[in-house]
Motif scaffolding. Sequence first.
Motif, mmCIF file in Angstrom:
data_model
loop_
_atom_site.group_PDB
_atom_site.id
_atom_site.type_symbol
_atom_site.label_atom_id
_atom_site.label_comp_id
_atom_site.label_asym_id
_atom_site.label_seq_id
_atom_site.Cartn_x
_atom_site.Cartn_y
_atom_site.Cartn_z
ATOM 1 N N CYS A 191 28.010 -9.783 -18.648
ATOM 2 C CA CYS A 191 27.275 -10.983 -17.884
ATOM 3 C C CYS A 191 26.144 -10.668 -16.950
ATOM 4 O O CYS A 191 25.020 -11.182 -17.175
ATOM 5 N N ARG A 192 26.495 -9.852 -16.151
ATOM 6 C CA ARG A 192 25.495 -9.112 -14.911
ATOM 7 C C ARG A 192 24.217 -8.494 -15.974
ATOM 8 O O ARG A 192 23.159 -8.996 -15.583
ATOM 9 N N ASP A 221 22.416 -11.414 -17.807
ATOM 10 C CA ASP A 221 21.995 -12.463 -16.714
ATOM 11 C C ASP A 221 20.772 -11.619 -15.878
ATOM 12 O O ASP A 221 20.007 -12.208 -14.968
ATOM 13 N N SER A 271 22.930 -15.001 -10.437
ATOM 14 C CA SER A 271 24.314 -15.959 -10.228
ATOM 15 C C SER A 271 24.176 -16.282 -8.721
ATOM 16 O O SER A 271 23.601 -15.635 -7.819
ATOM 17 N N TYR A 329 31.031 -14.028 -9.446
ATOM 18 C CA TYR A 329 29.916 -14.062 -10.138
ATOM 19 C C TYR A 329 29.818 -14.935 -11.422
ATOM 20 O O TYR A 329 28.918 -15.522 -11.508
ATOM 21 N N GLY A 343 29.619 -18.397 -10.392
ATOM 22 C CA GLY A 343 28.248 -18.840 -9.926
ATOM 23 C C GLY A 343 27.198 -18.659 -10.955
ATOM 24 O O GLY A 343 25.983 -19.095 -10.755
ATOM 25 N N ARG A 344 27.521 -18.024 -12.164
ATOM 26 C CA ARG A 344 26.413 -17.754 -13.085
ATOM 27 C C ARG A 344 26.061 -19.075 -13.988
ATOM 28 O O ARG A 344 24.871 -19.019 -14.777
ATOM 29 N N SER A 345 26.665 -20.191 -13.840
ATOM 30 C CA SER A 345 26.353 -21.215 -14.759
ATOM 31 C C SER A 345 24.817 -22.207 -14.251
ATOM 32 O O SER A 345 24.249 -22.883 -14.809
ATOM 33 N N THR A 347 21.174 -21.111 -11.510
ATOM 34 C CA THR A 347 20.574 -20.325 -10.845
ATOM 35 C C THR A 347 19.917 -20.707 -9.652
ATOM 36 O O THR A 347 19.421 -19.818 -8.559
#
Length: 142
Positions: A50-51, A54, A58, A119, A122-124, A126
């Motif tokens: 995901c990091r 993205d 996040s 992470y 918080g990623r949903s 920005t």
Amino acid sequence: EIKAYFCDFQFDQTEKDPSLAPRYIDFYGESVHCQEHSISLPLHEIAEACRDYDNSQSIQPDAFILHQPKSGSTILSNMLTVSHPDTRVISEPTALGQIFKCDKCDHDLKVQALKDVMYLLGRSQTSGQLFVKIAARHTIGL
């Protein structure tokens, strides 16, 4: 290796009425996908993917709300939830609780798991604010 359960659900239901799903587990309970199609995958591997996807976008929590009985933390959480469209309150996420209560886990692995979970939570979004409410039973020793 720490495994985590993943499924699809929406936070939208709390924007107008936070009492519909006051805790993170309530989202899980309301999601048909989570009930029927939840999958277990390596937490760190998914967080790293995901990091990369993205580009490490996040948001970090603005504050943690430590729940204690009769403290007003639920009222505060609900007020924050409806205060602004860009505010997200994640109340009592199961993953954090599982990590906190693992007394026999390797310390470094727990720290990495906490970073990965934060992470992913918080990623949903920005931008905006993120608050995380931690259940009373998991605040011992913090």
